[in-house]
Design a protein around this motif. Structure first.
Motif, PDB file in Angstrom:
ATOM      1  N   SER A   2       0.824  -1.200   0.000  1.00 43.36           N
ATOM      2  CA  SER A   2       0.000   0.000   0.000  1.00 43.36           C
ATOM      3  C   SER A   2       0.864   1.257   0.000  1.00 43.36           C
ATOM      4  CB  SER A   2      -0.913  -0.009   1.221  1.00 43.36           C
ATOM      5  OG  SER A   2      -1.833   1.038   1.110  1.00 43.36           O
ATOM      6  N   GLN A   3       0.487   2.199  -0.817  1.00 38.68           N
ATOM      7  CA  GLN A   3       1.217   3.454  -0.956  1.00 38.68           C
ATOM      8  C   GLN A   3       0.742   4.458   0.101  1.00 38.68           C
ATOM      9  OE1 GLN A   3       3.421   4.067  -3.624  1.00 38.68           O
ATOM     10  NE2 GLN A   3       3.193   1.962  -4.278  1.00 38.68           N
ATOM     11  N   THR A   4       1.534   5.483   0.307  1.00 36.73           N
ATOM     12  CA  THR A   4       1.089   6.591   1.132  1.00 36.73           C
ATOM     13  C   THR A   4       0.677   7.722   0.205  1.00 36.73           C
ATOM     14  OG1 THR A   4       3.329   7.469   1.310  1.00 36.73           O
ATOM     15  CG2 THR A   4       2.598   5.973   3.044  1.00 36.73           C
ATOM     16  N   GLY A   5      -0.207   8.569   0.679  1.00 38.56           N
ATOM     17  CA  GLY A   5      -0.705   9.653  -0.154  1.00 38.56           C
ATOM     18  C   GLY A   5      -2.015   9.263  -0.818  1.00 38.56           C
ATOM     19  N   ILE A   6      -2.785  10.268  -1.132  1.00 35.91           N
ATOM     20  CA  ILE A   6      -4.122  10.043  -1.692  1.00 35.91           C
ATOM     21  C   ILE A   6      -4.072   9.516  -3.131  1.00 35.91           C
ATOM     22  CG2 ILE A   6      -6.270  11.203  -2.353  1.00 35.91           C
ATOM     23  CD1 ILE A   6      -6.045  10.791   0.613  1.00 35.91           C
ATOM     24  N   VAL A   7      -3.335  10.180  -3.998  1.00 35.24           N
ATOM     25  CA  VAL A   7      -3.340   9.799  -5.417  1.00 35.24           C
ATOM     26  C   VAL A   7      -2.829   8.376  -5.632  1.00 35.24           C
ATOM     27  CG1 VAL A   7      -2.441  10.366  -7.712  1.00 35.24           C
ATOM     28  CG2 VAL A   7      -3.272  12.193  -6.207  1.00 35.24           C
ATOM     29  N   PRO A   8      -1.695   7.966  -5.035  1.00 38.30           N
ATOM     30  CA  PRO A   8      -1.284   6.562  -5.223  1.00 38.30           C
ATOM     31  C   PRO A   8      -2.315   5.570  -4.687  1.00 38.30           C
ATOM     32  CG  PRO A   8       0.553   7.850  -4.371  1.00 38.30           C
ATOM     33  CD  PRO A   8      -0.660   8.723  -4.317  1.00 38.30           C
ATOM     34  N   ARG A   9      -2.966   5.910  -3.588  1.00 40.79           N
ATOM     35  CA  ARG A   9      -3.991   5.007  -3.050  1.00 40.79           C
ATOM     36  C   ARG A   9      -5.204   4.934  -3.960  1.00 40.79           C
ATOM     37  NH1 ARG A   9      -3.568   6.454   3.362  1.00 40.79           N
ATOM     38  NH2 ARG A   9      -1.913   4.983   3.812  1.00 40.79           N
ATOM     39  N   ILE A  10      -5.572   6.055  -4.567  1.00 35.28           N
ATOM     40  CA  ILE A  10      -6.690   6.042  -5.518  1.00 35.28           C
ATOM     41  C   ILE A  10      -6.348   5.125  -6.691  1.00 35.28           C
ATOM     42  CG2 ILE A  10      -7.926   7.430  -7.235  1.00 35.28           C
ATOM     43  CD1 ILE A  10      -7.933   9.716  -5.171  1.00 35.28           C
ATOM     44  N   LEU A  11      -5.151   5.264  -7.218  1.00 37.00           N
ATOM     45  CA  LEU A  11      -4.743   4.403  -8.332  1.00 37.00           C
ATOM     46  C   LEU A  11      -4.700   2.937  -7.909  1.00 37.00           C
ATOM     47  CD1 LEU A  11      -1.923   6.615  -9.879  1.00 37.00           C
ATOM     48  CD2 LEU A  11      -4.258   6.291 -10.712  1.00 37.00           C
ATOM     49  N   GLU A  12      -4.155   2.662  -6.730  1.00 37.17           N
ATOM     50  CA  GLU A  12      -4.076   1.281  -6.245  1.00 37.17           C
ATOM     51  C   GLU A  12      -5.466   0.694  -6.003  1.00 37.17           C
ATOM     52  OE1 GLU A  12      -2.027  -1.385  -2.700  1.00 37.17           O
ATOM     53  OE2 GLU A  12      -1.688   0.774  -2.735  1.00 37.17           O
ATOM     54  N   LEU A 114     -14.495   8.441  -3.935  1.00 35.75           N
ATOM     55  CA  LEU A 114     -13.271   9.180  -4.284  1.00 35.75           C
ATOM     56  C   LEU A 114     -12.431   8.404  -5.288  1.00 35.75           C
ATOM     57  CD1 LEU A 114     -11.571  11.718  -3.824  1.00 35.75           C
ATOM     58  CD2 LEU A 114     -10.426  10.501  -1.964  1.00 35.75           C
ATOM     59  N   ALA A 115     -12.329   7.095  -5.124  1.00 37.89           N
ATOM     60  CA  ALA A 115     -11.513   6.290  -6.037  1.00 37.89           C
ATOM     61  C   ALA A 115     -12.110   6.252  -7.444  1.00 37.89           C
ATOM     62  CB  ALA A 115     -11.354   4.875  -5.492  1.00 37.89           C
ATOM     63  N   ALA A 116     -13.424   6.352  -7.551  1.00 35.32           N
ATOM     64  CA  ALA A 116     -14.075   6.353  -8.863  1.00 35.32           C
ATOM     65  C   ALA A 116     -14.085   7.739  -9.504  1.00 35.32           C
ATOM     66  CB  ALA A 116     -15.505   5.837  -8.738  1.00 35.32           C
ATOM     67  N   ALA A 117     -13.680   8.755  -8.773  1.00 38.01           N
ATOM     68  CA  ALA A 117     -13.731  10.137  -9.273  1.00 38.01           C
ATOM     69  C   ALA A 117     -12.916  10.355 -10.556  1.00 38.01           C
ATOM     70  CB  ALA A 117     -13.312  11.109  -8.179  1.00 38.01           C
ATOM     71  N   PRO A 118     -11.713   9.782 -10.708  1.00 33.51           N
ATOM     72  CA  PRO A 118     -11.007   9.984 -11.986  1.00 33.51           C
ATOM     73  C   PRO A 118     -11.786   9.439 -13.192  1.00 33.51           C
ATOM     74  CG  PRO A 118      -9.475   9.214 -10.320  1.00 33.51           C
ATOM     75  CD  PRO A 118     -10.861   9.106  -9.732  1.00 33.51           C
ATOM     76  N   ALA A 119     -12.451   8.325 -13.011  1.00 38.97           N
ATOM     77  CA  ALA A 119     -13.268   7.786 -14.099  1.00 38.97           C
ATOM     78  C   ALA A 119     -14.459   8.706 -14.373  1.00 38.97           C
ATOM     79  CB  ALA A 119     -13.740   6.377 -13.766  1.00 38.97           C
ATOM     80  N   MET A 120     -14.973   9.336 -13.318  1.00 39.00           N
ATOM     81  CA  MET A 120     -16.061  10.298 -13.517  1.00 39.00           C
ATOM     82  C   MET A 120     -15.575  11.524 -14.293  1.00 39.00           C
ATOM     83  SD  MET A 120     -18.874   9.086 -12.430  1.00 39.00           S
ATOM     84  CE  MET A 120     -19.857  10.561 -12.427  1.00 39.00           C
ATOM     85  N   LEU A 121     -14.337  11.949 -14.023  1.00 40.62           N
ATOM     86  CA  LEU A 121     -13.774  13.057 -14.802  1.00 40.62           C
ATOM     87  C   LEU A 121     -13.684  12.699 -16.281  1.00 40.62           C
ATOM     88  CD1 LEU A 121     -10.921  14.323 -12.461  1.00 40.62           C
ATOM     89  CD2 LEU A 121     -12.965  15.595 -13.135  1.00 40.62           C
ATOM     90  N   LEU A 122     -13.260  11.485 -16.571  1.00 41.02           N
ATOM     91  CA  LEU A 122     -13.197  11.026 -17.955  1.00 41.02           C
ATOM     92  C   LEU A 122     -14.591  11.001 -18.586  1.00 41.02           C
ATOM     93  CD1 LEU A 122     -11.601   9.921 -20.356  1.00 41.02           C
ATOM     94  CD2 LEU A 122     -11.887   7.634 -19.365  1.00 41.02           C
TER      95      LEU A 122
END
Length: 162
Positions: A2-12, A114-122
């Motif tokens: 598991s990564q630290t930080g929000i963006v790496p966790r969203i991607l993971e 939050l994790a699905a938010a990048p797909a929502m942006l697309l």
């Protein structure tokens, strides 16, 4: 791992959602509110291109009016609905052998949003640039399926562990 930080966790979260949600277990309720509101803000931004396109095609409803309605729905109504859904899922889970605590239910739901938010942006960009059609349906389906998978994996990872 598991990564630290929000963006790496969203991607993971897109390939190991249960592990990510389980690693966030110590997140306090006040941080969950921030996660939820960040997701809602991204969802609001994702709607802007589609509203701009619609305002261009139907100028009788200006962009400001469309975005005003979106702000009311996304920033005020959706958080209330998210809390209600999380509470309902927690309550219904008590009828199963895998109960989910209310805080865990909120964590799984809010993180999935939050994790699905990048797909929502697309999907929002697709709505603004391409408009209705197969590409928009596909991007929305990916966002929706991603949300459901991440939410379900998060609930499964947290069920019966508190």
């Amino acid at each position: 791992m598991s990564q630290t930080g929000i963006v790496p966790r969203i991607l993971e979260s897109w390939w190991a959602p249960g592990r990510v949600v389980a690693s966030l277990r110590s997140m306090p309720d006040r941080a969950l509110i921030a996660v939820l509101m960040a997701a809602m803000l991204i969802f609001l931004i994702a709607q802007a291109p589609g509203h701009a396109r619609a305002a261009q095609l139907q100028p009788e409803v200006p962009l400001a009016a469309r975005m005003g309605g979106a702000i009311l729905g996304v920033m005020f109504m959706m958080p209330l609905m998210a809390y209600a859904v999380a509470a309902l899922v927690s309550a219904l889970s008590r009828l199963t052998p895998w109960p989910v605590a209310p805080l865990d239910s909120r964590l799984a739901l809010f993180w999935a949003l939050l994790a699905a938010a990048p797909a929502m942006l697309l999907a929002g960009l697709t709505a603004g640039l391409v408009g209705p059609g197969a590409p928009l349906a596909l991007t929305r389906a990916v966002a929706g399926l991603g949300f459901l998978v991440i939410w379900g994996a998060g609930l499964r990872a947290l069920a019966g562990t508190r």
